[in-house]
Write a protein that holds these residues in place. Structure first.
Motif, PDB file in Angstrom:
ATOM      1  N   LEU A 117      -7.472   0.142  -9.679  1.00  0.00           N
ATOM      2  CA  LEU A 117      -6.778   1.353  -9.256  1.00  0.00           C
ATOM      3  C   LEU A 117      -7.746   2.533  -9.181  1.00  0.00           C
ATOM      4  CD1 LEU A 117      -3.443   1.014 -11.275  1.00  0.00           C
ATOM      5  CD2 LEU A 117      -3.755   0.734  -8.814  1.00  0.00           C
ATOM      6  N   ARG A 118      -8.664   2.612 -10.114  1.00  0.00           N
ATOM      7  CA  ARG A 118      -9.660   3.691 -10.076  1.00  0.00           C
ATOM      8  C   ARG A 118     -10.563   3.550  -8.856  1.00  0.00           C
ATOM      9  NH1 ARG A 118     -10.193   2.238 -16.015  1.00  0.00           N
ATOM     10  NH2 ARG A 118      -8.687   3.640 -16.993  1.00  0.00           N
ATOM     11  N   GLU A 119     -10.847   2.324  -8.479  1.00  0.00           N
ATOM     12  CA  GLU A 119     -11.653   2.092  -7.279  1.00  0.00           C
ATOM     13  C   GLU A 119     -10.936   2.670  -6.057  1.00  0.00           C
ATOM     14  OE1 GLU A 119     -15.032   0.449  -5.204  1.00  0.00           O
ATOM     15  OE2 GLU A 119     -14.636   0.798  -7.331  1.00  0.00           O
ATOM     16  N   CYS A 121      -8.860   5.188  -6.137  1.00  0.00           N
ATOM     17  CA  CYS A 121      -8.790   6.641  -6.268  1.00  0.00           C
ATOM     18  C   CYS A 121      -9.958   7.343  -5.590  1.00  0.00           C
ATOM     19  CB  CYS A 121      -8.748   7.038  -7.743  1.00  0.00           C
ATOM     20  SG  CYS A 121      -7.164   6.694  -8.557  1.00  0.00           S
ATOM     21  N   GLY A 122     -11.085   6.664  -5.459  1.00  0.00           N
ATOM     22  CA  GLY A 122     -12.251   7.279  -4.841  1.00  0.00           C
ATOM     23  C   GLY A 122     -12.293   7.121  -3.337  1.00  0.00           C
ATOM     24  N   ASN A 123     -11.180   6.697  -2.738  1.00  0.00           N
ATOM     25  CA  ASN A 123     -11.145   6.383  -1.304  1.00  0.00           C
ATOM     26  C   ASN A 123     -10.508   7.529  -0.515  1.00  0.00           C
ATOM     27  OD1 ASN A 123     -11.314   4.956   1.082  1.00  0.00           O
ATOM     28  ND2 ASN A 123      -9.488   3.721   0.704  1.00  0.00           N
ATOM     29  N   ASP A 124     -11.179   8.687  -0.505  1.00  0.00           N
ATOM     30  CA  ASP A 124     -10.651   9.856   0.205  1.00  0.00           C
ATOM     31  C   ASP A 124     -11.770  10.520   1.002  1.00  0.00           C
ATOM     32  OD1 ASP A 124      -9.414  12.110   1.134  1.00  0.00           O
ATOM     33  OD2 ASP A 124      -9.216  13.088  -0.818  1.00  0.00           O
ATOM     34  N   PRO A 125     -11.757  10.392   2.329  1.00  0.00           N
ATOM     35  CA  PRO A 125     -12.854  10.903   3.147  1.00  0.00           C
ATOM     36  C   PRO A 125     -12.717  12.374   3.538  1.00  0.00           C
ATOM     37  CG  PRO A 125     -11.313   9.731   4.525  1.00  0.00           C
ATOM     38  CD  PRO A 125     -10.775   9.638   3.119  1.00  0.00           C
ATOM     39  N   THR A 126     -11.584  13.023   3.216  1.00  0.00           N
ATOM     40  CA  THR A 126     -11.372  14.398   3.664  1.00  0.00           C
ATOM     41  C   THR A 126     -12.265  15.378   2.903  1.00  0.00           C
ATOM     42  OG1 THR A 126      -9.545  14.695   2.100  1.00  0.00           O
ATOM     43  CG2 THR A 126      -8.995  13.928   4.312  1.00  0.00           C
ATOM     44  N   GLU A 127     -12.560  16.515   3.547  1.00  0.00           N
ATOM     45  CA  GLU A 127     -13.437  17.517   2.956  1.00  0.00           C
ATOM     46  C   GLU A 127     -12.634  18.636   2.295  1.00  0.00           C
ATOM     47  OE1 GLU A 127     -15.618  18.637   6.505  1.00  0.00           O
ATOM     48  OE2 GLU A 127     -17.377  17.533   5.783  1.00  0.00           O
ATOM     49  N   LEU A 128     -13.272  19.317   1.355  1.00  0.00           N
ATOM     50  CA  LEU A 128     -12.701  20.516   0.758  1.00  0.00           C
ATOM     51  C   LEU A 128     -12.958  21.686   1.703  1.00  0.00           C
ATOM     52  CD1 LEU A 128     -13.979  20.071  -2.916  1.00  0.00           C
ATOM     53  CD2 LEU A 128     -11.841  19.239  -1.918  1.00  0.00           C
ATOM     54  N   ALA A 129     -12.073  22.685   1.674  1.00  0.00           N
ATOM     55  CA  ALA A 129     -12.222  23.817   2.593  1.00  0.00           C
ATOM     56  C   ALA A 129     -11.710  25.092   1.942  1.00  0.00           C
ATOM     57  CB  ALA A 129     -11.469  23.540   3.894  1.00  0.00           C
ATOM     58  N   GLY A 130     -11.960  26.222   2.613  1.00  0.00           N
ATOM     59  CA  GLY A 130     -11.533  27.512   2.069  1.00  0.00           C
ATOM     60  C   GLY A 130     -12.508  27.977   1.003  1.00  0.00           C
ATOM     61  N   ARG A 170      -9.839  25.878  -4.037  1.00  0.00           N
ATOM     62  CA  ARG A 170      -9.049  26.892  -4.735  1.00  0.00           C
ATOM     63  C   ARG A 170      -7.557  26.813  -4.421  1.00  0.00           C
ATOM     64  NH1 ARG A 170     -10.638  32.147  -6.105  1.00  0.00           N
ATOM     65  NH2 ARG A 170     -12.559  31.157  -6.852  1.00  0.00           N
ATOM     66  N   ASP A 171      -7.191  26.725  -3.165  1.00  0.00           N
ATOM     67  CA  ASP A 171      -5.773  26.797  -2.785  1.00  0.00           C
ATOM     68  C   ASP A 171      -4.980  25.560  -3.177  1.00  0.00           C
ATOM     69  OD1 ASP A 171      -6.168  29.310  -1.731  1.00  0.00           O
ATOM     70  OD2 ASP A 171      -6.516  28.587   0.312  1.00  0.00           O
ATOM     71  N   SER A 172      -5.534  24.376  -2.916  1.00  0.00           N
ATOM     72  CA  SER A 172      -4.779  23.135  -3.143  1.00  0.00           C
ATOM     73  C   SER A 172      -5.032  22.500  -4.500  1.00  0.00           C
ATOM     74  CB  SER A 172      -5.112  22.115  -2.053  1.00  0.00           C
ATOM     75  OG  SER A 172      -6.452  21.658  -2.197  1.00  0.00           O
ATOM     76  N   GLY A 173      -6.159  22.831  -5.116  1.00  0.00           N
ATOM     77  CA  GLY A 173      -6.521  22.192  -6.377  1.00  0.00           C
ATOM     78  C   GLY A 173      -7.184  20.840  -6.208  1.00  0.00           C
ATOM     79  N   ARG A 174      -7.405  20.403  -4.938  1.00  0.00           N
ATOM     80  CA  ARG A 174      -8.059  19.118  -4.699  1.00  0.00           C
ATOM     81  C   ARG A 174      -9.478  19.132  -5.248  1.00  0.00           C
ATOM     82  NH1 ARG A 174      -9.077  18.713   0.466  1.00  0.00           N
ATOM     83  NH2 ARG A 174      -9.515  16.503   0.355  1.00  0.00           N
ATOM     84  N   VAL A 175      -9.912  17.971  -5.742  1.00  0.00           N
ATOM     85  CA  VAL A 175     -11.207  17.858  -6.405  1.00  0.00           C
ATOM     86  C   VAL A 175     -12.022  16.726  -5.796  1.00  0.00           C
ATOM     87  CG1 VAL A 175     -12.372  17.367  -8.598  1.00  0.00           C
ATOM     88  CG2 VAL A 175     -10.295  18.767  -8.576  1.00  0.00           C
ATOM     89  N   GLY A 268     -13.328   9.495 -10.552  1.00  0.00           N
ATOM     90  CA  GLY A 268     -12.505   9.394  -9.353  1.00  0.00           C
ATOM     91  C   GLY A 268     -11.022   9.415  -9.675  1.00  0.00           C
ATOM     92  N   GLU A 269     -10.645   8.780 -10.777  1.00  0.00           N
ATOM     93  CA  GLU A 269      -9.248   8.777 -11.208  1.00  0.00           C
ATOM     94  C   GLU A 269      -8.761  10.198 -11.498  1.00  0.00           C
ATOM     95  OE1 GLU A 269      -6.721   7.742 -15.244  1.00  0.00           O
ATOM     96  OE2 GLU A 269      -8.619   6.688 -14.894  1.00  0.00           O
ATOM     97  N   PHE A 270      -9.550  10.953 -12.272  1.00  0.00           N
ATOM     98  CA  PHE A 270      -9.152  12.318 -12.608  1.00  0.00           C
ATOM     99  C   PHE A 270      -9.112  13.191 -11.359  1.00  0.00           C
ATOM    100  CE2 PHE A 270      -9.932  10.917 -16.876  1.00  0.00           C
ATOM    101  CZ  PHE A 270      -9.147  11.741 -17.678  1.00  0.00           C
ATOM    102  N   ALA A 271     -10.073  13.001 -10.449  1.00  0.00           N
ATOM    103  CA  ALA A 271     -10.093  13.783  -9.212  1.00  0.00           C
ATOM    104  C   ALA A 271      -8.851  13.490  -8.375  1.00  0.00           C
ATOM    105  CB  ALA A 271     -11.363  13.477  -8.423  1.00  0.00           C
ATOM    106  N   PHE A 272      -8.449  12.226  -8.293  1.00  0.00           N
ATOM    107  CA  PHE A 272      -7.256  11.858  -7.530  1.00  0.00           C
ATOM    108  C   PHE A 272      -6.018  12.495  -8.148  1.00  0.00           C
ATOM    109  CE2 PHE A 272      -3.496   9.315  -6.764  1.00  0.00           C
ATOM    110  CZ  PHE A 272      -3.551   9.092  -5.398  1.00  0.00           C
ATOM    111  N   ARG A 273      -5.914  12.424  -9.462  1.00  0.00           N
ATOM    112  CA  ARG A 273      -4.717  12.936 -10.139  1.00  0.00           C
ATOM    113  C   ARG A 273      -4.583  14.455  -9.969  1.00  0.00           C
ATOM    114  NH1 ARG A 273      -4.819   9.499 -14.319  1.00  0.00           N
ATOM    115  NH2 ARG A 273      -6.299  10.798 -15.445  1.00  0.00           N
ATOM    116  N   LEU A 274      -5.704  15.142  -9.817  1.00  0.00           N
ATOM    117  CA  LEU A 274      -5.669  16.586  -9.629  1.00  0.00           C
ATOM    118  C   LEU A 274      -5.504  16.980  -8.167  1.00  0.00           C
ATOM    119  CD1 LEU A 274      -8.513  17.474 -12.123  1.00  0.00           C
ATOM    120  CD2 LEU A 274      -6.111  18.105 -12.369  1.00  0.00           C
ATOM    121  N   GLY A 275      -5.616  16.001  -7.251  1.00  0.00           N
ATOM    122  CA  GLY A 275      -5.469  16.271  -5.827  1.00  0.00           C
ATOM    123  C   GLY A 275      -4.233  15.612  -5.271  1.00  0.00           C
ATOM    124  N   ASP A 276      -4.395  14.424  -4.681  1.00  0.00           N
ATOM    125  CA  ASP A 276      -3.260  13.699  -4.102  1.00  0.00           C
ATOM    126  C   ASP A 276      -2.227  13.300  -5.155  1.00  0.00           C
ATOM    127  OD1 ASP A 276      -4.213  13.871  -1.548  1.00  0.00           O
ATOM    128  OD2 ASP A 276      -5.252  11.959  -1.597  1.00  0.00           O
TER     129      ASP A 276
END
Length: 306
Positions: A117-119, A121-130, A170-175, A268-276
């Motif tokens: 599952l953690r593997e 979680c690291g499968n997100d190609p989108t970029e951060l913005a703003g 900043r706006d979405s909290g995505r990491v 990656g797990e923590f980043a996913f939980r704070l974003g998606d």
């Protein structure tokens, strides 16, 4: 049902068995009917018992697990779904010891499930913005707390630890985060170019490793922690520092230890939980996003322990 969450009891009512979970996953993956994961054929698909399909174009037999982190797993899909639920709703994570007790598998199997599952979680190609805050931290035991024979005696700070560099939108909290042997100006600049949309505003501290982050592509603002400055107008790195605080509390309090070899998956797990997987999204949305991330990813036990 709550507007934003569902309880464990409600989850069990919705998915009481393997068949209900399989139907759910198939509807998410193939809303218009089964599609061959090998050749993409959608018309010449034969249906068999127990969720099996055959592609009459390439003769592949497949299920909804094929081409995902669930492939070749003997764990029933409703147990996988519950593991996903625990991962996205537990603020600081869930240990394999706790998971094995709750779903009735061995601790070894629970550990393998969580690493899969953690593997994903690291499968997100989108970029951060703003406005994006970027900082680094170091994970590992303190030199002073180690046995004399284990001390490296090379200095203080990050010596003997594993570096993590991360950015928070900043706006979405995505990491977005990466694990490094050390953080330098070169890989800080590389992290920014890989994960931050051109034209964004970047906030960092005064560390020299961020000297090359701005340039022509980004607007760069710095906060001077060394001078006791932590907020200046809207310039701050408090958001990304709170991410590191949560990461360290989870690693210390829930997992107790994460080896450098596997640390990127925990990060990656923590980043996913704070974003998606953030609580601002409904629980079912978080589960759908984790399942979407699980498609096209696979890691074997042999790869994990190699």
């Amino acid at each position: 049902m709550s507007k934003s969450t569902i309880s464990t009891f409600e989850l069990f009512q919705m998915f009481p068995d393997q068949e209900s979970a399989r139907t759910y996953f198939e509807a998410r993956r193939w809303p218009d009917g089964a599609t061959c994961p090998a050749c993409g054929e959608a018309e010449r698909i034969g249906t068999r018992k127990g969720g099996f399909y055959r592609c009459n174009a390439c003769l592949l037999d497949f299920t909804v697990r094929t081409g995902t982190i669930f492939e070749r797993s003997k764990v029933p899909l409703h147990k996988w779904l519950y593991a996903m639920y625990l991962l996205v709703t537990a603020r600081k994570g869930i240990s394999s010891v706790q998971l094995h007790a709750q779903i009735g598998v061995t601790q070894k199997t629970a550990w393998f499930m969580l690493q899969r599952l953690r593997e994903a979680c690291g499968n997100d190609p989108t970029e951060l913005a703003g406005t994006v805050e970027i900082d680094e931290c170091y994970i590992g035991g303190k030199e002073a707390a180690k046995h004399e024979s284990k001390r490296l005696k090379l200095g203080r700070g990050g010596v003997g630890k594993t570096a993590v560099i991360a950015g928070r939108e900043r706006d979405s909290g995505r990491v977005k985060a990466e694990v490094r042997d050390t953080v330098t100006g070169r890989n800080a600049n590389g992290f920014t170019s890989r994960h931050v949309q051109v034209g964004s505003t970047i906030h960092t501290d005064e560390s020299a490793i961020y000297n090359r982050v701005g340039g022509l592509l980004y607007k760069h603002e710095r906060i001077n922690h060394g001078a006791g400055e932590y907020v200046r107008g809207d310039v701050t790195t408090n958001g990304i520092e709170s991410v590191f605080a949560l990461l360290k509390r989870g690693l210390h309090g829930v997992y107790h230890h994460a080896s450098p070899k596997h640390l990127h998956r925990y990060v990656g797990e923590f980043a996913f939980r704070l974003g998606d997987g953030d609580v601002s999204h409904h629980t079912m949305q978080r589960l759908e996003r984790l399942f979407s991330a699980a498609i096209g990813r696979r890691i074997t036990y042999a790869e994990l322990i190699a």
